[in-house]
Design an enzyme around this catalytic site. Structure first.
Site, PDB file in Angstrom:
ATOM      1  CB  CYS A  78      -0.903  -0.004   1.233  1.00 14.49           C
ATOM      2  SG  CYS A  78      -1.884   1.491   1.464  1.00 14.49           S
ATOM      3  CB  CYS A 188      -2.651   3.877  -5.655  1.00 16.08           C
ATOM      4  SG  CYS A 188      -3.988   3.037  -4.757  1.00 16.08           S
ATOM      5  CB  THR A 189      -1.506  -1.731  -4.891  1.00 13.45           C
ATOM      6  OG1 THR A 189      -2.342  -1.433  -3.760  1.00 13.45           O
ATOM      7  CG2 THR A 189      -0.051  -1.734  -4.460  1.00 13.45           C
TER       8      THR A 189
END
Length: 272
Positions: A78, A188-189
């Site tokens: 994250c 951002c994943t």
């Protein structure tokens, strides 16, 4: 810090929701003999609009859970928590901690480009960590950072095909393209799952998903630290969420097949 850690202990992965499965799925392809635990904090998701104090509290609760499970390492899949909470809690635990931003910074800094764009959550952008970490290794790289506050919601709701959401994504991209970046980090994943929309309006190879850099960094570090699992059989998997296990299972189909997702009340986890 890891002298007495058993190399066959599990590895923890944490994220605010399903986005961290982008990292997890790549890790499993690279090291499928490792025993893994994934935790998605759906109760407090999204993280991008939370305060630093809130994020530190969430991370300590999750890390206490991993401590109770005796993990050898925790992967912060994250960007938001890597930016806001890693600098605060990195010395509070006796296992290895891998934050995605700090782990990938040198690799990104070594890219043969002069102008870099970064899309991320508001919290990550406001922290300035991407810029500070990359500039440690390459002070000449020009970085343009931009928050995309709606993107996590779009991914979690699997609604990127809706025209109003396409319009949001395109508007954010248009704003970034005014800076003429050579590459754009999807910081951002969740964001790599919008690549089909993004690549309608810009070359696909312009966008970089740092999770591949990240899992290779983790593998190399585990190897150097003699912490790779010594068994030859396929590793076990456990999935936990702080709320909405059914929603997690449904949304995770975009990322990775998850079975037996367990609901966990973090407030009941107490570690010595």
């Amino acid at each position: 810090m890891t002298e007495n850690v058993d190399k066959n202990n599990k590895i923890g992965f944490c994220d605010s929701g399903v986005g961290g499965l982008t990292v997890y799925s790549k890790f499993r392809k690279l090291l499928d003999t490792e025993d893994c635990i994934f935790f998605g904090d759906l109760k407090n998701s999204p993280y991008g609009d939370k305060t630093k104090e809130q994020l530190v509290g969430y991370s300590r609760n999750v890390f206490d859970f991993f401590k109770s499970k005796g993990v050898k390492a925790v992967v912060m899949a994250c960007n938001t928590t890597s930016a806001s909470t890693y600098p605060v809690i990195k010395h509070e635990y006796d296992f290895k901690i891998y934050p995605i931003i700090q782990s990938c910074a040198k690799i990104i800094a070594d890219l043969s480009i002069k102008k870099l764009g970064i899309f991320a959550t508001s919290s990550t952008i406001n922290s300035g960590v991407y810029e500070s970490e990359i500039h440690k290794y390459n002070s000449n790289m020009e970085i343009f950072s931009q928050a995309c506050p709606e993107w996590v919601r779009i991914v979690e709701s699997n609604s990127s095909a809706k025209q109003e959401n396409i319009d949001i994504i395109k508007k954010d991209l248009d704003k970034m393209m005014k800076h003429n970046p050579e590459k754009i980090i999807l910081g951002c994943t969740h964001y790599p799952y919008l690549i089909d929309v993004l690549s309608q309006y810009a070359p696909k190879d312009m966008f970089i998903d740092p999770s591949q850099f990240f899992v290779e960094f983790i593998k190399n570090d585990l190897e150097k630290s003699d912490l790779l699992n010594s068994k030859n059989s396929k590793g076990t998997e456990e999935f936990y969420v702080s709320a909405n296990p059914d929603a997690f299972k449904k949304a995770s189909k975009m990322f990775y097949k998850t079975d037996n997702v367990q609901l966990l009340n973090l407030e009941k986890i107490k570690t010595v």
